[in-house]
Scaffold this active site. Structure first.
Site, short mmCIF file in Angstrom:
data_model
loop_
_atom_site.label_atom_id
_atom_site.label_comp_id
_atom_site.label_asym_id
_atom_site.label_seq_id
_atom_site.Cartn_x
_atom_site.Cartn_y
_atom_site.Cartn_z
N LYS A 118 50.80 48.36 60.87
CA LYS A 118 51.06 46.95 60.54
C LYS A 118 50.01 46.01 61.14
CE LYS A 118 55.38 46.79 62.04
NZ LYS A 118 55.74 48.21 62.19
N THR A 119 49.73 46.20 62.43
CA THR A 119 48.81 45.28 63.10
C THR A 119 47.42 45.38 62.50
OG1 THR A 119 50.08 45.38 65.16
CG2 THR A 119 47.79 44.67 65.33
N GLU A 162 53.15 40.07 60.37
CA GLU A 162 53.71 41.42 60.48
C GLU A 162 55.22 41.31 60.22
OE1 GLU A 162 52.85 44.07 63.67
OE2 GLU A 162 50.95 43.08 64.07
#
Length: 306
Positions: A118-119, A162
């Site tokens: 995600k990051t 996110e």
């Protein structure tokens, strides 16, 4: 957000997400303060930027001038600050719910979800939108070198965030579009089993509107299945049998990949990344697919990814 709210107190303000929210709120003109159990680089950074941070969580930190208390999902119900805020009848809001309220302020919120990546992918999408001068607001779960921070406040309709599934946080979000990277065993202290997790992701994508896009990595079978649960346009990425695919991967001496990108089996452009791993090729492909949906040219996306 209620216009009568002026002073927001954040329990667990040193967390990577909470600290970014705190900075965004301060930029918007709110008085922001908060607490954390231990001092960290994040709490020091907030202090340096004019946000009052208490180290240690005590009931004395909660004062009657506070209009709203935001707390992380990790805070227990017997937390002394939470107990005192309840006694003083100060409104309380869990971080995921509060972030959901923030997403309502942006007509074009884009969430990046999935167990892994995600990051990195949020950073890729953010970089591409910045390269395209689209002036997004950004909330990412790590310090992005491009920003020297984990947030950015823009003036456009775009919010890039996110979207964490823990305790169903992402079900609070009001999004136009989403990327789902993969679905794996995680947060089973909350979900208990994979079936519950899948139901959460199915509900997540079901909330997307018809005018939005859902980008799915179909190399992950569980992601592939989500196409049946959304009204949004579904765009697939993968090694083959997807709308966006890649081939002819090479690596330089640092291990960074270059690869050809295809759309509907037609060659588009050769891309190069500054991160290692074939999984990051798939992460970047979801970025390319999403940004293309929003009209960003491939040359600009490449500039962002570089």
């Amino acid at each position: 957000m209620n216009k009568e709210v002026k002073h927001i107190y954040m329990i667990g303000i040193g967390g990577i997400s909470m600290s970014g929210i705190a900075e965004i709120l301060k930029t918007w003109g709110y008085e922001v303060s908060g607490s954390d159990r231990i001092e960290s680089n994040q709490t020091k950074y907030l202090e340096e930027h004019g946000i009052n941070v208490y180290i240690g969580q005590k009931k004395e930190n909660i004062t009657e001038d506070i209009d709203l208390v935001v707390y992380t999902a990790a805070i227990n119900t017997d937390n002394p600050e939470l107990v005192e805020a309840t006694r003083l009848k100060i409104p309380l809001m869990e971080r995921g719910v509060f972030l959901g309220e923030i997403t309502k302020l942006f007509p074009k919120t884009i969430g990046i979800a999935g167990t892994h990546g995600k990051t990195t992918t949020t950073s890729m999408v953010s970089s591409a939108f910045l390269a395209a001068n689209l002036d997004p607001t950004i909330q990412v779960g790590a310090v992005l070198d491009l920003l020297n921070a984990n947030y950015r406040v823009g003036k456009s309709p775009y919010l890039i965030i996110e979207a964490c599934e823990y305790k169903d946080s992402f079900l609070n979000f009001h999004q136009e579009s989403a990327i789902v990277l993969n679905i794996d065993n995680d947060h089973l202290d909350y979900f208990k089993n994979m079936d519950n997790m899948m139901r959460s992701y199915q509900e997540y994508v079901s909330k997307l509107p018809e005018n939005g896009v859902l980008v799915l990595n179909i190399e992950d079978e569980k992601c592939k299945n989500l196409a049946n649960y959304t009204k949004a346009t579904v765009v697939t990425v993968g090694k083959s049998n997807a709308l966006w695919t890649y081939d002819n991967v090479t690596y330089n001496e640092e291990g960074y990949p270059s690869f050809d990108v295809y759309y509907q089996d037609k060659f588009q452009k050769r891309f190069s990344l500054q991160v290692t791993g074939e999984y990051n090729i798939l992460n970047s492909l979801t970025c390319i697919a999403l940004c293309s949906f929003y009209g960003i040219a491939l040359d600009i996306i490449q500039k962002g990814l570089s």
